[in-house]
Design a protein around this motif. Sequence first.
Motif, PDB file in Angstrom:
ATOM      1  N   ILE A 192      11.746  29.097 -42.271  1.00 40.40           N
ATOM      2  CA  ILE A 192      11.468  29.420 -40.828  1.00 40.40           C
ATOM      3  C   ILE A 192      10.816  30.680 -40.918  1.00 40.40           C
ATOM      4  O   ILE A 192      10.830  31.792 -40.505  1.00 40.40           O
ATOM      5  N   LEU A 193       9.250  30.319 -41.077  1.00 41.16           N
ATOM      6  CA  LEU A 193       8.453  31.579 -41.257  1.00 41.16           C
ATOM      7  C   LEU A 193       7.907  32.160 -39.822  1.00 41.16           C
ATOM      8  O   LEU A 193       7.847  33.454 -39.860  1.00 41.16           O
ATOM      9  N   ASP A 194       7.847  31.411 -38.853  1.00 42.38           N
ATOM     10  CA  ASP A 194       7.311  31.938 -37.595  1.00 42.38           C
ATOM     11  C   ASP A 194       8.503  32.519 -36.706  1.00 42.38           C
ATOM     12  O   ASP A 194       8.183  33.184 -35.654  1.00 42.38           O
ATOM     13  N   LYS A 195       9.738  32.670 -37.151  1.00 40.43           N
ATOM     14  CA  LYS A 195      10.748  33.335 -36.290  1.00 40.43           C
ATOM     15  C   LYS A 195      11.583  34.281 -37.259  1.00 40.43           C
ATOM     16  O   LYS A 195      12.809  34.402 -37.388  1.00 40.43           O
ATOM     17  N   GLY A 196      10.891  34.979 -38.266  1.00 38.53           N
ATOM     18  CA  GLY A 196      11.336  35.985 -39.059  1.00 38.53           C
ATOM     19  C   GLY A 196      12.560  35.366 -39.948  1.00 38.53           C
ATOM     20  O   GLY A 196      13.636  35.933 -40.274  1.00 38.53           O
ATOM     21  N   PHE A 197      12.322  34.192 -40.330  1.00 40.84           N
ATOM     22  CA  PHE A 197      13.244  33.694 -41.476  1.00 40.84           C
ATOM     23  C   PHE A 197      14.691  33.354 -40.821  1.00 40.84           C
ATOM     24  O   PHE A 197      15.650  33.490 -41.400  1.00 40.84           O
ATOM     25  N   CYS A 198      14.697  33.394 -39.527  1.00 41.00           N
ATOM     26  CA  CYS A 198      16.107  33.290 -38.789  1.00 41.00           C
ATOM     27  C   CYS A 198      16.399  32.055 -37.980  1.00 41.00           C
ATOM     28  O   CYS A 198      15.338  31.802 -37.182  1.00 41.00           O
ATOM     29  N   ASN A 199      17.500  31.460 -38.269  1.00 44.33           N
ATOM     30  CA  ASN A 199      17.529  30.188 -37.552  1.00 44.33           C
ATOM     31  C   ASN A 199      18.296  30.310 -35.858  1.00 44.33           C
ATOM     32  O   ASN A 199      18.629  29.459 -35.333  1.00 44.33           O
ATOM     33  N   HIS A 200      18.595  31.534 -35.937  1.00 44.59           N
ATOM     34  CA  HIS A 200      18.905  32.057 -34.532  1.00 44.59           C
ATOM     35  C   HIS A 200      18.155  33.291 -33.999  1.00 44.59           C
ATOM     36  O   HIS A 200      18.810  34.333 -33.685  1.00 44.59           O
ATOM     37  N   TYR A 201      16.778  33.132 -34.139  1.00 51.34           N
ATOM     38  CA  TYR A 201      16.110  34.294 -33.926  1.00 51.34           C
ATOM     39  C   TYR A 201      16.386  35.070 -32.472  1.00 51.34           C
ATOM     40  O   TYR A 201      16.562  36.033 -32.492  1.00 51.34           O
ATOM     41  N   ASN A 202      16.360  34.083 -31.565  1.00 50.63           N
ATOM     42  CA  ASN A 202      16.761  34.887 -30.171  1.00 50.63           C
ATOM     43  C   ASN A 202      18.253  35.496 -30.061  1.00 50.63           C
ATOM     44  O   ASN A 202      18.292  36.272 -29.079  1.00 50.63           O
ATOM     45  N   TYR A 203      18.931  35.047 -30.825  1.00 50.51           N
ATOM     46  CA  TYR A 203      20.471  35.679 -30.755  1.00 50.51           C
ATOM     47  C   TYR A 203      20.719  36.707 -31.859  1.00 50.51           C
ATOM     48  O   TYR A 203      21.865  36.878 -32.269  1.00 50.51           O
TER      49      TYR A 203
END
Length: 242
Positions: free
Chosen positions: A127-138
């Motif tokens: 997940i390159l566009d969300k900081g390598f995080c699968n729960h970026y908003n959390y």
Amino acid sequence: MFKFWAPAILFFLSLHVQHIGFRSIFTPRYIKTRFIFFDVMSLSKKVVQVEKLYQELDRRLALFRSKSGLSCASECGRCCKKPDIEAWAIEFLPLAYRHCLEGTDQPLLNKIVESPDQICILFSPFILDKGFCNHYNYRGAICRLFGFSAVIDKYGQRRLSTCKTIKEQSTKTYIKASEMAREWEDMPTYQYYYQKLQEIEPSLCHERLPINKAIRAALGYVMNRFYYENEDYISENPPKAG
């Protein structure tokens, strides 16, 4: 308004007492199961408070990044791969609450318990566009603060806290951002936001834990209020992970 509702409340209460018995309404189990709704409501308010704090933090961080020109190296993610990241459990209260609402709390808990890796379980290299995080908003406060916020040193001065990669690859921008961190009054600091988190729920802020343990502690806190205080739920759905 109260005069209007009082007779109706007393009437329905009298019917309820006739149905279950007067003494039954004062038993600990009755009180606990009837008031668990209000406990969950209290929990939801805490979640909203954390989310609002994160919204304010994100706004200030975005403004700092825009003004300073500081940014992460392209496709880096080195900080996310560190095995020694520590956090407070409260940082992941919104994450845990969301999983409980969606009924995916137990799978997430099992994943933490069964994972031998110390790297954050939310890390995803794809997940390159969300900081390598699968729960970026959390993601937690530490994930938001690191790299683009300041710490207040023993002299009371704000000092930019960022990573080695940014310092080496963007030296001029880093120097400019460091000066801005000292002078800009709206500069986000670790101390301010961790103090605000502590005010929301001190019991979740007494110890910094390895990040996966912090997520697990947040899950335990929320799951306890959703399920474990309800004895009927426990008997039908015993916990699977220790």
